[in-house]
Design an enzyme around this catalytic site. Structure first.
Site, mmCIF file in Angstrom:
data_model
loop_
_atom_site.group_PDB
_atom_site.id
_atom_site.type_symbol
_atom_site.label_atom_id
_atom_site.label_comp_id
_atom_site.label_asym_id
_atom_site.label_seq_id
_atom_site.Cartn_x
_atom_site.Cartn_y
_atom_site.Cartn_z
ATOM 1 N N ASP A 1 0.826 -1.199 0.000
ATOM 2 C CA ASP A 1 0.000 0.000 0.000
ATOM 3 C C ASP A 1 0.868 1.259 0.000
ATOM 4 O O ASP A 1 1.948 1.275 0.586
ATOM 5 C CB ASP A 1 -0.914 0.003 1.235
ATOM 6 C CG ASP A 1 -2.144 0.864 1.038
ATOM 7 O OD1 ASP A 1 -2.347 1.368 -0.082
ATOM 8 O OD2 ASP A 1 -2.907 1.031 2.012
ATOM 9 N N ASN B 1 -10.659 -3.188 -5.781
ATOM 10 C CA ASN B 1 -9.845 -2.271 -6.599
ATOM 11 C C ASN B 1 -10.454 -1.998 -7.972
ATOM 12 O O ASN B 1 -10.054 -1.052 -8.663
ATOM 13 C CB ASN B 1 -8.412 -2.807 -6.776
ATOM 14 C CG ASN B 1 -7.552 -2.652 -5.536
ATOM 15 O OD1 ASN B 1 -6.669 -3.462 -5.270
ATOM 16 N ND2 ASN B 1 -7.800 -1.600 -4.756
HETATM 17 C C1 IPE Z 1 -1.330 -0.005 -3.548
HETATM 18 O O1 IPE Z 1 -1.133 1.370 -3.560
HETATM 19 C C2 IPE Z 1 -1.481 -0.590 -4.943
HETATM 20 C C3 IPE Z 1 -2.757 -1.252 -5.241
HETATM 21 C C4 IPE Z 1 -3.764 -1.399 -4.417
HETATM 22 C C5 IPE Z 1 -2.914 -1.765 -6.592
HETATM 23 P P1 IPE Z 1 -2.370 2.367 -3.626
HETATM 24 O O2 IPE Z 1 -2.677 2.608 -5.059
HETATM 25 O O3 IPE Z 1 -3.494 1.832 -2.805
HETATM 26 O O4 IPE Z 1 -1.752 3.676 -2.975
HETATM 27 P P2 IPE Z 1 -2.491 4.762 -2.061
HETATM 28 O O5 IPE Z 1 -3.206 4.023 -0.952
HETATM 29 O O6 IPE Z 1 -3.450 5.491 -2.931
HETATM 30 O O7 IPE Z 1 -1.381 5.620 -1.563
HETATM 31 MG MG MG Z 2 -4.139 2.171 -0.885
#
Ligand code: IPE
Ligand code: MG
EC number: 2.5.1.-
Length: 227
Positions: free
Chosen positions: A2, A50
Site C-alpha cells: 500500500d 480495486n
Molecule cells: C497499492 O497502492 C497498490 C494497489 C492497491 C494496486 P495504492 O494505489 O493503494 O496507494 P495509495 O493508498 O493510494 O497511496
Molecule cells: Mg491504498
C-alpha cells in the site's frame, strides 16, 4: 502493498508512477524473503474492491502486472520460486493476463524453494462464500462441516495459516485479505510507502515478528504450570 498513490502524489506525479515504482520493491521483497528462508510469501496485488478505481488506472495496473510477470518469469524460475495466483476471475481479468498467470504457474510448478502467491482480484469474503458453495454442492452433511473440512474447500488449501501480515504506508486495515487464513496472524504496519520499502524494511518486519509472543489464545509457557 500500500502507498503507491501517495508516493506519487508526494512527487506531483500521476498515481501510475507510483505503481511503476512498486515493481522494484516487489522484486526486492521476493529476493529478501527467499534469502531469509521464508517458504511462503503472499503479495496482495489487486483486490475485488480495486475494480472501483478509474478505468485507466485499472487498465494500467493490468498491463504493468502483465509486463512484470513476463519480464521476471526467468528470474522466478531460476530462484526456485513456485508462483501461483489467488483470486483470478474470468472474464474480469483480461484473457492475455490470465494466460500469462497460467504460463508462469506452469513454468514454476516444480519449484519448492519458496511459494509465492499473488493475490489478484482477490477477496477473502469471496473465497469463504465459494468454499461454502463448494461444500453444499458436494452434499456435505452439516455435522461434517468442521474448520478443517471447510478450510479444505478454500483455494490453495495447502497454504499454511498466515504468520505475519505486513501492510505498508501506515494504514491499519485488513481490506478483505485472506480472511480465513489470517485468523492468528501477527500484524505490522510500517509507515513507509510501498515504493520506498526495501529489503532492510522487510527484515525489520521479520525481526519484529520474532519478538512477538504468539499464544494462540493460550497462556505464556512460563505461566501454564510447565517447568
Ligand atoms: C497499492 O497502492 C497498490 C494497489 C492497491 C494496486 P495504492 O494505489 O493503494 O496507494 P495509495 O493508498 O493510494 O497511496
Ligand atoms: Mg491504498
Amino acid at each position: 502493498m500500500d502507498g503507491n498513490g501517495r508516493w506519487a502524489a508526494q512527487r506531483s506525479l500521476p498515481r501510475t508512477a507510483g505503481h511503476r515504482a512498486a515493481e522494484r520493491t516487489v522484486i526486492d521483497v521476493i529476493e529478501a524473503a527467499r534469502s531469509a528462508g521464508v517458504e511462503w510469501l503472499s503479495l496482495y496485488a489487486f483486490s475485488t474492491e480495486n475494480w472501483r478505481r478509474p478505468d485507466d488506472e485499472v487498465a494500467f495496473l493490468m498491463e504493468l502486472v502483465r509486463r512484470a510477470v513476463r519480464k521476471h518469469a526467468p528470474l522466478l524460475r531460476a530462484r526456485g520460486i513456485r508462483c501461483r495466483f489467488l483470486g483470478v476471475t474470468h472474464p474480469r481479468i483480461p484473457p492475455a493476463l490470465a494466460q500469462d498467470f497460467a504460463d508462469l504457474t506452469t513454468l514454476t510448478g516444480e519449484s519448492r524453494r519458496m511459494t509465492l502467491t499473488v493475490a489478484f482480484d482477490h477477496g477473502g469474503r469471496r473465497d469463504i462464500v465459494a468454499a461454502a458453495r463448494s461444500l453444499i454442492r458436494g452434499g456435505v452433511p452439516a455435522e461434517d462441516v468442521t474448520e478443517e473440512s471447510f478450510a479444505a474447500h478454500l483455494p490453495f488449501p495447502d497454504t499454511p495459516d498466515v504468520d505475519l501480515v505486513i501492510r505498508t504506508s501506515g494504514e491499519q486495515r485488513i481490506s478483505n485479505f485472506m480472511l480465513w487464513q489470517v485468523a492468528y496472524a501477527e500484524w505490522v504496519f510500517p509507515p513507509v510507502l510501498w515504493p520506498d520499502f526495501r529489503a532492510p524494511h522487510f527484515l525489520e518486519c521479520l525481526h519484529t515478528y520474532q519478538q512477538r509472543e504468539r499464544r494462540f489464545g493460550g497462556v505464556p509457557p512460563k505461566q501454564n504450570g510447565a517447568p
